[in-house]
Design a protein around this motif. Structure first.
Motif, PDB file in Angstrom:
ATOM      1  N   ALA A   1       8.982   4.536 -10.862  1.00 42.00           N
ATOM      2  CA  ALA A   1      10.190   3.425 -10.913  1.00 42.00           C
ATOM      3  C   ALA A   1      11.256   4.138 -10.420  1.00 42.00           C
ATOM      4  CB  ALA A   1       9.938   2.864 -12.227  1.00 42.00           C
ATOM      5  N   LEU A   2      11.556   5.215 -11.140  1.00 47.25           N
ATOM      6  CA  LEU A   2      12.875   5.933 -11.013  1.00 47.25           C
ATOM      7  C   LEU A   2      12.908   6.306  -9.309  1.00 47.25           C
ATOM      8  CD1 LEU A   2      13.082   7.961 -13.965  1.00 47.25           C
ATOM      9  CD2 LEU A   2      14.446   5.763 -13.396  1.00 47.25           C
ATOM     10  N   THR A   3      11.929   6.920  -8.770  1.00 46.69           N
ATOM     11  CA  THR A   3      11.701   7.261  -7.358  1.00 46.69           C
ATOM     12  C   THR A   3      12.224   6.095  -6.532  1.00 46.69           C
ATOM     13  OG1 THR A   3      10.247   9.011  -7.688  1.00 46.69           O
ATOM     14  CG2 THR A   3      10.481   8.200  -5.437  1.00 46.69           C
TER      15      THR A   3
ATOM     16  N   CYS B   1      11.847   7.489   4.669  1.00 51.08           N
ATOM     17  CA  CYS B   1      10.489   7.002   4.946  1.00 51.08           C
ATOM     18  C   CYS B   1       9.666   8.071   4.139  1.00 51.08           C
ATOM     19  CB  CYS B   1      10.318   7.034   6.323  1.00 51.08           C
ATOM     20  SG  CYS B   1      11.014   5.630   7.055  1.00 51.08           S
ATOM     21  N   LYS B   2      10.023   9.472   4.238  1.00 51.15           N
ATOM     22  CA  LYS B   2       9.275  10.420   3.268  1.00 51.15           C
ATOM     23  C   LYS B   2       9.150  10.310   1.995  1.00 51.15           C
ATOM     24  CE  LYS B   2      10.123  13.959   6.956  1.00 51.15           C
ATOM     25  NZ  LYS B   2      10.964  15.226   7.250  1.00 51.15           N
TER      26      LYS B   2
ATOM     27  N   LYS C   1       5.491   9.351   0.054  1.00 49.99           N
ATOM     28  CA  LYS C   1       4.992  10.114  -1.097  1.00 49.99           C
ATOM     29  C   LYS C   1       4.814   9.029  -2.274  1.00 49.99           C
ATOM     30  CE  LYS C   1       6.052  14.131  -4.104  1.00 49.99           C
ATOM     31  NZ  LYS C   1       6.990  15.032  -4.287  1.00 49.99           N
ATOM     32  N   LEU C   2       5.792   7.912  -2.560  1.00 50.01           N
ATOM     33  CA  LEU C   2       5.688   7.265  -3.533  1.00 50.01           C
ATOM     34  C   LEU C   2       4.526   6.253  -3.532  1.00 50.01           C
ATOM     35  CD1 LEU C   2       6.897   5.813  -5.966  1.00 50.01           C
ATOM     36  CD2 LEU C   2       7.985   3.985  -4.467  1.00 50.01           C
ATOM     37  N   LEU C   3       4.140   5.937  -2.287  1.00 46.72           N
ATOM     38  CA  LEU C   3       2.998   4.937  -2.119  1.00 46.72           C
ATOM     39  C   LEU C   3       1.702   5.507  -2.638  1.00 46.72           C
ATOM     40  CD1 LEU C   3       3.297   3.071   1.269  1.00 46.72           C
ATOM     41  CD2 LEU C   3       3.736   2.255  -1.003  1.00 46.72           C
ATOM     42  N   THR C   4       1.526   6.841  -2.173  1.00 49.25           N
ATOM     43  CA  THR C   4       0.173   7.605  -2.661  1.00 49.25           C
ATOM     44  C   THR C   4       0.124   7.713  -3.861  1.00 49.25           C
ATOM     45  OG1 THR C   4       1.303   9.904  -2.858  1.00 49.25           O
ATOM     46  CG2 THR C   4       0.615   8.988  -0.713  1.00 49.25           C
ATOM     47  N   GLN C   5       1.033   7.265  -4.942  1.00 53.92           N
ATOM     48  CA  GLN C   5       1.092   7.352  -6.347  1.00 53.92           C
ATOM     49  C   GLN C   5       0.764   6.082  -7.055  1.00 53.92           C
ATOM     50  OE1 GLN C   5       4.704   9.286  -7.429  1.00 53.92           O
ATOM     51  NE2 GLN C   5       4.223  11.333  -6.552  1.00 53.92           N
TER      52      GLN C   5
ATOM     53  N   TYR D   1       1.556  -1.322   3.287  1.00 58.69           N
ATOM     54  CA  TYR D   1       2.863  -1.387   2.584  1.00 58.69           C
ATOM     55  C   TYR D   1       3.720  -0.479   3.222  1.00 58.69           C
ATOM     56  CZ  TYR D   1       0.546  -3.713  -1.313  1.00 58.69           C
ATOM     57  OH  TYR D   1      -0.071  -4.571  -2.082  1.00 58.69           O
ATOM     58  N   SER D   2       3.219   0.525   4.263  1.00 60.23           N
ATOM     59  CA  SER D   2       3.953   1.451   4.930  1.00 60.23           C
ATOM     60  C   SER D   2       4.714   0.655   6.179  1.00 60.23           C
ATOM     61  CB  SER D   2       3.462   2.775   5.595  1.00 60.23           C
ATOM     62  OG  SER D   2       3.185   3.441   4.517  1.00 60.23           O
TER      63      SER D   2
END
Length: 486
Positions: free
Chosen positions: A107-109, A128-129, A133-137, A147-148
């Protein structure tokens, strides 16, 4: 009890949330308990501490359980919010810091990514990077591409000065919303309508994606103050759109104020119903958000208004993804009376607003609200203010919106079968589809709530309400009052 008193005392003595989480991990291993058992235990402790007015402990338990699971029973959240307001009533910074401390690293990211966009402090590639990375989590591998794609659509409208609007065509479908003003009996109307086979009740609570600052309501605030903020209107719309995306659609954002929790729940409640349809809906809504940003840059208010109506339809689409095509979705309190003006954006929605004798509202709140402050003057003033506001909202409706709104009294609905039949006729429901009679709504039971104030011990308070709100009190009610179909 999962833990003994000594272990529980040790657990409560630890100030650090991270250390408490480590203790929880060791306890799970020791006792071989699963996550659900642990959450149930923590939530029971939270409720117990609230009843004992141990507000600091309530906040501690909420923070831990939210970090573990991220979604809690509504009562636990309500108790936490009240505890925070009791502790931080004059300390807004401490309140902000507490809610922020409940947030996950993901959430903080998301918050960091949003600020990078608002402040233009990073390049599109870097943003975008971070997002990838956030999406993978936070989402499964099979959904990452959706979502991308959705986020790319929005970013293009922000970073590409030549970005064109996207053609968004949506099928308008009918829905019914039942609303009230708190303990006004709207749930009885909702339960009655769900007995019709032509109706599909959308369960899962209120739709905060419509009525919060960072949700649809926030966009209407921007529209209503368009001329005043014309110089920065594109910035306001962009900020709103990004927050809307992360909070409501991804469910990944810090709890920057207590009500944001409700919005985050939207993703977690509706995504699990049909992840594929939900992901498609996110792309659809992202295209609409992109168009809003583009039209705001052009200062094109007419197009923004039209696009806001498209967004309203898309929100209904995603909130009713599990509804069969041949049924009418029924939503509970998706639009409250305070936000009645929003109905103009929802062209195919019929709204039922329920009012009720303030004396029976008072008794119901006494019996059902753990946080109810038995201050009769404050209660009465609040009830008067609510009804005056509702009157103003009614008067401000345009002709089309007014036709789609029904303002009914709880007492008329409960006591008269003819009244209910007329409501069904106005909603153009086929009476033959009333296939589950008295399964959810039982007039005899609800009639007790109509006259609950007659023999209540709070006679002075009830008399005070009557003396100050005579025009809203129903004189025909007495102990012999019964539904006409019993």
């Amino acid at each position: 009890m999962i833990f003994n008193n000594k272990e529980l005392g040790f657990f409560n003595s630890i100030d650090s949330v991270s250390e408490q989480l480590q203790v929880i991990d060791s306890m799970i291993s020791k006792y071989k308990i699963n996550e659900k058992e642990l959450i149930d235990f923590i939530n029971k402790e939270l409720c117990r501490n609230f009843e004992n007015k141990n507000y600091e402990q309530v906040l501690q338990y909420f923070r831990i359980s939210y970090k573990i699971k991220g979604i809690l029973p509504w009562k636990c959240y309500a108790y936490t919010r009240l505890s925070a307001r009791n502790l931080f009533s004059k300390k807004p910074n401490e309140a902000y810091n507490y809610w922020l401390s409940c947030s996950s690293d993901q959430a903080l990211t998301a918050y960091d990514i949003s600020n990078n966009i608002f402040q233009k402090s990073d390049t599109k590639d870097n943003i975008c990077k971070k997002y990838s990375k956030l999406l993978t989590q936070i989402v499964g591998k099979e959904w990452i591409k959706y979502y991308s794609n959705a986020f790319d659509i929005i970013l293009n409208s922000i970073f590409n000065p030549l970005a064109d609007s996207i053609n968004c065509e949506l099928h308008n479908f009918r829905a019914i919303v039942v609303s009230g003003m708190g303990w006004s009996g709207s749930s009885a109307v909702y339960d009655y309508l769900r007995e019709f086979s032509s109706i599909y009740p959308v369960l899962g609570g209120e739709l905060s994606i419509i009525e919060e600052k960072e949700s649809f309501l926030g966009l209407t605030y921007i529209i209503d103050n368009w001329d005043k903020n014309l110089d920065v209107i594109d910035e306001l719309v962009t900020k709103w759109a990004i927050e809307f995306f992360f909070i409501n659609l991804l469910g990944c954002y810090p709890i920057i104020r207590d009500d944001v929790y409700k919005q985050i729940l939207f993703y977690r409640k509706f995504n699990i119903k049909d992840p594929f349809k939900y992901a498609e809906g996110v792309i659809q809504i992202s295209s609409i958000l992109s168009n809003l940003i583009i039209y705001a840059k052009k200062r094109d208010l007419l197009s923004v208004n039209k696009t806001a109506k498209l967004l309203a339809t898309a929100i209904l689409n995603i909130a009713t993804i599990d509804a069969p095509n041949n049924k009418i979705p029924l939503l509970d309190n998706a639009i409250h009376f305070r936000n009645l003006q929003l109905i103009k954006y929802f062209d195919s929605v019929d709204l039922i607003c329920v009012e009720r004798d303030p004396r029976s509202i008072f008794v119901s709140q006494l019996e059902e609200r753990a946080d109810f402050d038995n201050n009769i003057v404050a209660f009465t003033n609040s009830q008067i203010a609510n009804r005056e506001l509702l009157s103003q909202k009614k008067e401000s409706l345009d002709e089309n919106s007014a036709k789609r709104c029904s303002f009914i009294k709880f007492e008329d609905f409960v006591l008269s079968s003819n009244f209910r039949s007329n409501l069904v006729e106005k909603l153009e429901l086929d009476s033959k589809t009333w296939t589950e009679r008295n399964k959810f709504f039982i007039p005899e039971n609800s009639s007790k709530n109509v006259i609950n104030f007659l023999n209540d011990v709070h006679t002075k308070e009830i008399q005070y309400i009557y003396e100050n709100m005579k025009e809203y009190c129903l004189d025909y009610l007495n102990e012999t009052t019964k539904p006409d179909d019993n």
